[in-house]
Design a protein around this motif. Sequence first.
Motif, PDB file in Angstrom:
ATOM      1  N   TRP A   9       0.700  -1.209  -0.094  1.00  0.00           N
ATOM      2  CA  TRP A   9      -0.049   0.031   0.095  1.00  0.00           C
ATOM      3  C   TRP A   9       0.751   1.214   0.004  1.00  0.00           C
ATOM      4  N   GLY A  10       1.930   1.184   0.693  1.00  0.00           N
ATOM      5  CA  GLY A  10       2.927   2.322   0.607  1.00  0.00           C
ATOM      6  C   GLY A  10       3.216   2.614  -0.710  1.00  0.00           C
ATOM      7  N   VAL A  11       3.591   1.662  -1.773  1.00  0.00           N
ATOM      8  CA  VAL A  11       3.783   1.902  -3.126  1.00  0.00           C
ATOM      9  C   VAL A  11       2.634   2.565  -3.976  1.00  0.00           C
ATOM     10  N   PHE A  12       1.437   1.989  -3.623  1.00  0.00           N
ATOM     11  CA  PHE A  12       0.286   2.656  -4.233  1.00  0.00           C
ATOM     12  C   PHE A  12       0.126   4.037  -3.723  1.00  0.00           C
ATOM     13  N   ALA A  13       0.286   4.232  -2.511  1.00  0.00           N
ATOM     14  CA  ALA A  13       0.007   5.600  -1.966  1.00  0.00           C
ATOM     15  C   ALA A  13       0.862   6.649  -2.884  1.00  0.00           C
ATOM     16  N   GLY A  14       2.277   6.235  -3.099  1.00  0.00           N
ATOM     17  CA  GLY A  14       3.067   7.193  -3.672  1.00  0.00           C
ATOM     18  C   GLY A  14       2.478   7.507  -5.064  1.00  0.00           C
ATOM     19  N   LEU A  15       1.795   6.817  -5.854  1.00  0.00           N
ATOM     20  CA  LEU A  15       1.331   7.148  -7.190  1.00  0.00           C
ATOM     21  C   LEU A  15       0.619   8.522  -6.926  1.00  0.00           C
ATOM     22  N   ALA A  16       0.107   8.982  -5.895  1.00  0.00           N
ATOM     23  CA  ALA A  16      -0.707  10.365  -5.722  1.00  0.00           C
ATOM     24  C   ALA A  16       0.381  11.374  -5.580  1.00  0.00           C
ATOM     25  N   LEU A  17       1.552  11.170  -5.541  1.00  0.00           N
ATOM     26  CA  LEU A  17       2.499  12.102  -5.337  1.00  0.00           C
ATOM     27  C   LEU A  17       3.327  12.150  -7.030  1.00  0.00           C
ATOM     28  N   GLY A  18       3.554  11.094  -7.177  1.00  0.00           N
ATOM     29  CA  GLY A  18       4.414  11.023  -8.690  1.00  0.00           C
ATOM     30  C   GLY A  18       5.691  11.429  -8.437  1.00  0.00           C
ATOM     31  N   ALA A  19       6.022  12.537  -9.305  1.00  0.00           N
ATOM     32  CA  ALA A  19       7.374  12.907  -9.621  1.00  0.00           C
ATOM     33  C   ALA A  19       7.505  14.109  -8.352  1.00  0.00           C
ATOM     34  N   ALA A  20       6.584  14.297  -7.619  1.00  0.00           N
ATOM     35  CA  ALA A  20       6.711  15.375  -6.616  1.00  0.00           C
ATOM     36  C   ALA A  20       7.031  14.693  -5.065  1.00  0.00           C
ATOM     37  N   ASP A  21       7.065  13.119  -5.277  1.00  0.00           N
ATOM     38  CA  ASP A  21       7.414  12.604  -3.811  1.00  0.00           C
ATOM     39  C   ASP A  21       9.086  12.880  -3.446  1.00  0.00           C
ATOM     40  N   PRO A  22       8.879  13.481  -2.308  1.00  0.00           N
ATOM     41  CA  PRO A  22      10.151  14.167  -1.700  1.00  0.00           C
ATOM     42  C   PRO A  22      10.967  12.801  -1.112  1.00  0.00           C
ATOM     43  N   TRP A  23      10.345  11.984  -0.737  1.00  0.00           N
ATOM     44  CA  TRP A  23      11.159  11.012   0.404  1.00  0.00           C
ATOM     45  C   TRP A  23      11.821  10.128  -0.555  1.00  0.00           C
ATOM     46  N   GLY A  24      13.254  10.216   0.005  1.00  0.00           N
ATOM     47  CA  GLY A  24      14.298   9.462  -0.457  1.00  0.00           C
ATOM     48  C   GLY A  24      14.933   9.902  -1.842  1.00  0.00           C
ATOM     49  N   VAL A  25      14.693  11.317  -1.904  1.00  0.00           N
ATOM     50  CA  VAL A  25      15.294  12.086  -2.956  1.00  0.00           C
ATOM     51  C   VAL A  25      16.597  12.721  -2.515  1.00  0.00           C
ATOM     52  N   PRO A  26      17.755  12.231  -3.160  1.00  0.00           N
ATOM     53  CA  PRO A  26      19.231  12.856  -2.874  1.00  0.00           C
ATOM     54  C   PRO A  26      19.280  14.313  -3.458  1.00  0.00           C
ATOM     55  N   GLY A  27      19.945  15.092  -2.559  1.00  0.00           N
ATOM     56  CA  GLY A  27      20.024  16.324  -2.721  1.00  0.00           C
ATOM     57  C   GLY A  27      19.044  17.412  -2.302  1.00  0.00           C
ATOM     58  N   LEU A  28      18.032  16.662  -1.909  1.00  0.00           N
ATOM     59  CA  LEU A  28      16.846  17.514  -1.311  1.00  0.00           C
ATOM     60  C   LEU A  28      16.936  17.678   0.045  1.00  0.00           C
ATOM     61  N   ASN A  29      16.911  18.920   0.507  1.00  0.00           N
ATOM     62  CA  ASN A  29      16.981  19.023   2.096  1.00  0.00           C
ATOM     63  C   ASN A  29      15.770  19.274   2.670  1.00  0.00           C
ATOM     64  N   LEU A  30      15.751  18.933   4.008  1.00  0.00           N
ATOM     65  CA  LEU A  30      14.609  19.273   4.927  1.00  0.00           C
ATOM     66  C   LEU A  30      15.261  19.755   6.121  1.00  0.00           C
ATOM     67  N   SER A  31      14.434  19.942   7.371  1.00  0.00           N
ATOM     68  CA  SER A  31      14.763  20.531   8.597  1.00  0.00           C
ATOM     69  C   SER A  31      14.791  19.039   9.343  1.00  0.00           C
ATOM     70  N   ALA A  32      15.772  18.985  10.521  1.00  0.00           N
ATOM     71  CA  ALA A  32      15.613  18.197  11.467  1.00  0.00           C
ATOM     72  C   ALA A  32      15.375  19.074  12.733  1.00  0.00           C
ATOM     73  N   LEU A  33      14.113  18.585  13.560  1.00  0.00           N
ATOM     74  CA  LEU A  33      13.561  19.491  14.624  1.00  0.00           C
ATOM     75  C   LEU A  33      13.608  18.717  15.832  1.00  0.00           C
ATOM     76  N   ARG A  34      14.107  19.123  16.778  1.00  0.00           N
ATOM     77  CA  ARG A  34      13.781  18.555  18.139  1.00  0.00           C
ATOM     78  C   ARG A  34      12.357  19.218  18.893  1.00  0.00           C
ATOM     79  N   VAL A  35      11.545  18.261  19.006  1.00  0.00           N
ATOM     80  CA  VAL A  35      10.330  18.758  19.502  1.00  0.00           C
ATOM     81  C   VAL A  35      10.021  18.085  21.001  1.00  0.00           C
ATOM     82  N   ARG A  36       9.049  18.795  21.506  1.00  0.00           N
ATOM     83  CA  ARG A  36       8.236  17.882  22.648  1.00  0.00           C
ATOM     84  C   ARG A  36       7.020  17.476  22.134  1.00  0.00           C
ATOM     85  N   HIS A  37       6.888  16.092  22.127  1.00  0.00           N
ATOM     86  CA  HIS A  37       5.537  15.747  21.685  1.00  0.00           C
ATOM     87  C   HIS A  37       4.666  15.938  22.662  1.00  0.00           C
ATOM     88  N   THR A  38       3.237  15.700  22.706  1.00  0.00           N
ATOM     89  CA  THR A  38       2.044  16.040  23.394  1.00  0.00           C
ATOM     90  C   THR A  38       2.249  14.643  24.353  1.00  0.00           C
TER      91      THR A  38
END
Length: 245
Positions: free
Chosen positions: A201-230
């Motif tokens: 189902w994870g592969v199936f869900a990825g169809l809705a993102l197509g070429a805009a799926d950011p997860w696993g893309v080399p060279g694409l940065n995001l932020s690591a944030l330390r949080v307090r969870h509820t």
Amino acid sequence: MTDQSFWTIPPTEMVRGSMVHGNLTVFQPPFASDTAGFPVHDPGRAAAFAASLSSVDAVLEDLGPRSAANPPVFSTLADLDIVHAGAWGNVLAVCDPAFVSDGDDNPLLGEATALRERFPDARIVGRVETHCGATRTEDLVWLPDGTMFHAAGWTGDEPFVVFGDPAAVLAALGMTQKDLDNNDELDTFIDLDDDPNQIEWGVFAGLALGAADPWGVPGLNLSALRVRHTESATADMEDAYFIGR
């Protein structure tokens, strides 16, 4: 427990469960976006998005950029309060250890329901896979017109519950099962005629993102944030990540 945490376990406690991936992506129009054309990651928007989640009580610290190609690694309890979040124009994404469940609930669906109200014109896509004694997945797609599916359960086991209509999601994306069968990368993972616990189902869900799926893309940065969870999210994570303690 300190004034900055709801944990009842020491921060050095070793994690016993694991998360292969646990992400939610909000994909706003235009849906022809491609990660190759993403604007530069916006750390401020990413932190604000993470802070808005129902699982997050507060964002405490920005730990700097991380590659979207590298999933977070959890060794000790302290690692579980690190959330990865990205903001690239019309795409918002977050990976939160709190999306993992030991099977008693579906936190991904709860968060997606809240996001659906905030972003009614977006495609909302969630994918979680965890190993907590056995492999459990939770995946969903929610489209702007309300078409959706949600699948959750233990891989290869019963009960595995699918809510909504995956075939309607596929049709809304302009695809058919025949298209998947003719795709060498997809035909071994997705056959909607198979038993629900046999479908990736994870592969199936990825169809809705197509070429805009950011997860696993080399060279694409995001932020690591330390949080307090509820408090409630922390209690659920104690159950999921510290099995048998």
